[in-house]
Design an enzyme around this catalytic site. Structure first.
Site, PDB file in Angstrom:
ATOM      1  N   SER A 149       0.813  -1.219   0.000  1.00 58.47           N
ATOM      2  CA  SER A 149       0.000   0.000   0.000  1.00 58.47           C
ATOM      3  C   SER A 149       0.848   1.272   0.000  1.00 58.47           C
ATOM      4  O   SER A 149       0.306   2.370   0.081  1.00 58.47           O
ATOM      5  CB  SER A 149      -0.917  -0.007   1.226  1.00 58.47           C
ATOM      6  OG  SER A 149      -0.151  -0.246   2.375  1.00 58.47           O
ATOM      7  N   THR A 165      -1.831   3.524   4.208  1.00 57.77           N
ATOM      8  CA  THR A 165      -1.013   4.734   4.169  1.00 57.77           C
ATOM      9  C   THR A 165      -0.104   4.806   5.397  1.00 57.77           C
ATOM     10  O   THR A 165      -0.564   4.611   6.516  1.00 57.77           O
ATOM     11  CB  THR A 165      -1.912   5.989   4.224  1.00 57.77           C
ATOM     12  OG1 THR A 165      -2.852   5.885   3.180  1.00 57.77           O
ATOM     13  CG2 THR A 165      -1.106   7.260   4.127  1.00 57.77           C
ATOM     14  N   THR A 176       1.710   6.953   0.231  1.00 55.13           N
ATOM     15  CA  THR A 176       0.810   5.842  -0.080  1.00 55.13           C
ATOM     16  C   THR A 176       0.782   5.560  -1.582  1.00 55.13           C
ATOM     17  O   THR A 176       1.086   6.439  -2.401  1.00 55.13           O
ATOM     18  CB  THR A 176      -0.635   6.185   0.382  1.00 55.13           C
ATOM     19  OG1 THR A 176      -1.468   5.041   0.240  1.00 55.13           O
ATOM     20  CG2 THR A 176      -1.239   7.315  -0.422  1.00 55.13           C
ATOM     21  N   ARG A 200      -7.164   8.597  -9.969  1.00 55.09           N
ATOM     22  CA  ARG A 200      -7.743   8.877  -8.641  1.00 55.09           C
ATOM     23  C   ARG A 200      -6.657   9.387  -7.666  1.00 55.09           C
ATOM     24  O   ARG A 200      -5.543   8.885  -7.621  1.00 55.09           O
ATOM     25  CB  ARG A 200      -8.376   7.595  -8.103  1.00 55.09           C
ATOM     26  CG  ARG A 200      -9.008   7.747  -6.699  1.00 55.09           C
ATOM     27  CD  ARG A 200      -8.087   7.290  -5.611  1.00 55.09           C
ATOM     28  NE  ARG A 200      -8.729   7.302  -4.299  1.00 55.09           N
ATOM     29  CZ  ARG A 200      -8.070   7.167  -3.154  1.00 55.09           C
ATOM     30  NH1 ARG A 200      -6.766   7.009  -3.150  1.00 55.09           N
ATOM     31  NH2 ARG A 200      -8.702   7.209  -2.005  1.00 55.09           N
ATOM     32  N   THR A 228      -5.115   7.636   7.813  1.00 53.22           N
ATOM     33  CA  THR A 228      -4.974   6.446   6.976  1.00 53.22           C
ATOM     34  C   THR A 228      -6.387   5.923   6.708  1.00 53.22           C
ATOM     35  O   THR A 228      -7.322   6.275   7.420  1.00 53.22           O
ATOM     36  CB  THR A 228      -4.093   5.397   7.686  1.00 53.22           C
ATOM     37  OG1 THR A 228      -3.870   4.292   6.816  1.00 53.22           O
ATOM     38  CG2 THR A 228      -4.725   4.892   8.970  1.00 53.22           C
ATOM     39  N   GLY A 229      -6.525   5.112   5.680  1.00 48.60           N
ATOM     40  CA  GLY A 229      -7.850   4.571   5.374  1.00 48.60           C
ATOM     41  C   GLY A 229      -8.434   5.185   4.115  1.00 48.60           C
ATOM     42  O   GLY A 229      -7.694   5.671   3.253  1.00 48.60           O
TER      43      GLY A 229
HETATM   44  N1  GLY Z   1      -5.480   7.065   2.540  1.00 49.78           N
HETATM   45  C1  GLY Z   1      -4.960   6.713   1.300  1.00 49.78           C
HETATM   46  C2  GLY Z   1      -5.859   6.881   0.176  1.00 49.78           C
HETATM   47  O1  GLY Z   1      -7.067   6.887   0.323  1.00 49.78           O
HETATM   48  O2  GLY Z   1      -5.364   7.014  -0.924  1.00 49.78           O
END
Ligand code: GLY
Length: 327
Positions: A84, A186, A204, A214, A237-238
């Site tokens: 990730s 992340t 990330t 994106r 994070t998330g």
């Molecule tokens: N938190 C990382 C992302 O959504 O790209």
């Protein structure tokens, strides 16, 4: 607006809000009354003990707090097993690994790279954007070309393992955000040195199998990361879309400014997401960590399974986060 008029207007506004100049200076005085015994401190999202160890070692060997953040984040960017972040990150649905990162120093300067391909150390390039350009953000091909001009190496970030995972995914091509990807995601890091200087960074490869192009929260200052050297810092994070919608990291720092401790501020920011009308929070993860000027820390998430690594007083520990959902 003329200067005198501006001063008059802002003073009236302060009185209207019940905020006096004294109140501002008290916040400042409290903030600079350092708890030297607690410092330095390094915290990071997830179980990344090597990253926090390297960051802490950087600090005690005379590096700056910004060096500590960069060195710590680079450990995870180079770790090909983590899918990730950095090299080995899971690709978008077209098979491209694209990275997002940002960094912020104790003077309030910041830099970020967005939708970066072929350069592993996105955090270092974000630092270069901050220090060597007049800009805050560089994206895509422009960020990549800037990287090469700064001596960064071009490399294929898609490892065999990530390619295999993507090829398997293509058979169904079902897009769901993955909760707690391998108990990782992340990498966000915050650090405060013994003089009370705070910096932060996050890096990330974003959501696995995202749409091409994106961008998540991680390169967006205020969403993925925010640092105010008078108050503290926060990092997320998330699922980035949900963090962006509530400008989560800035919110946490502002809550700390109002007197909440880092734990309370993280919990309030998670509840802000959960309590949104039509929130779909049972189906995604967001986690926050935060640090204040005293070296106090906090972490909180929506789902179980989140953790924070903390290096303080020569101890490097992984702490399980409390969560809004308990099952
Ligand atoms: N938190 C990382 C992302 O959504 O790209």
């Amino acid at each position: 607006m003329k200067r005198r008029k501006f001063i008059k207007k802002t003073s009236l506004l302060s009185i209207g809000l019940g905020i006096t100049n004294d109140a501002f200076s008290n916040i400042h005085k409290e903030a600079i009354n350092l708890n030297k015994d607690a410092l330095p401190v390094v915290i990071a999202t997830w179980d990344v003990k090597l990253a926090t160890k390297v960051a802490f070692a950087t600090l005690i060997n005379g590096g700056t707090v910004l060096d500590a953040i960069e060195n710590g984040c680079k450990i995870e960017e180079a770790n090909e097993k983590g899918q990730s972040v950095g090299k080995g990150g899971l690709p978008d649905r077209n098979g491209n690994v694209t990275l997002d990162a940002c960094i912020m120093n104790s003077k309030g300067d910041c830099g970020s790279v967005i939708f970066l391909k072929n350069i592993k150390h996105a955090i270092s390039l974000a630092r270069k954007v901050m220090e060597d350009t007049p800009h805050v953000m560089l994206s895509g091909v422009g960020a990549e070309e800037f990287g090469y001009s700064m001596g960064f190496k071009k490399e294929n970030l898609l490892t065999e393992a990530s390619k295999k995972a993507w090829e398997k995914w293509k058979k169904t091509s079902k897009y769901n955000s993955i909760i707690n990807i391998e108990n990782h995601d992340t990498i966000g890091m915050l650090a405060i040195d013994s003089d009370g200087n705070i910096s932060g960074g996050c890096t990330t490869s974003g959501l696995a199998y995202k749409m091409h192009g994106r961008v998540g929260d991680s390169p967006i200052i205020g969403s993925g990361l925010y640092v105010d050297n008078e108050i503290g810092g926060a990092v997320a994070t998330g699922l980035g879309e949900e963090v962006v919608k509530t400008v989560g990291s800035f919110l946490i720092v502002e809550l700390m400014r109002q007197g909440h401790n880092p734990q309370q501020a993280c919990e309030m920011a998670i509840k802000r997401i959960v309590n949104k009308p039509n929130s779909n929070y049972k189906n995604f993860q967001v986690g926050y960590i935060a640090l204040n000027k005293n070296g106090d820390t906090g972490c909180y998430s929506i789902q179980k399974g989140f953790s924070m690594t903390k290096y303080q007083s020569y101890k490097n520990v992984n702490i399980t986060s409390d969560s809004y959902l308990i099952s």
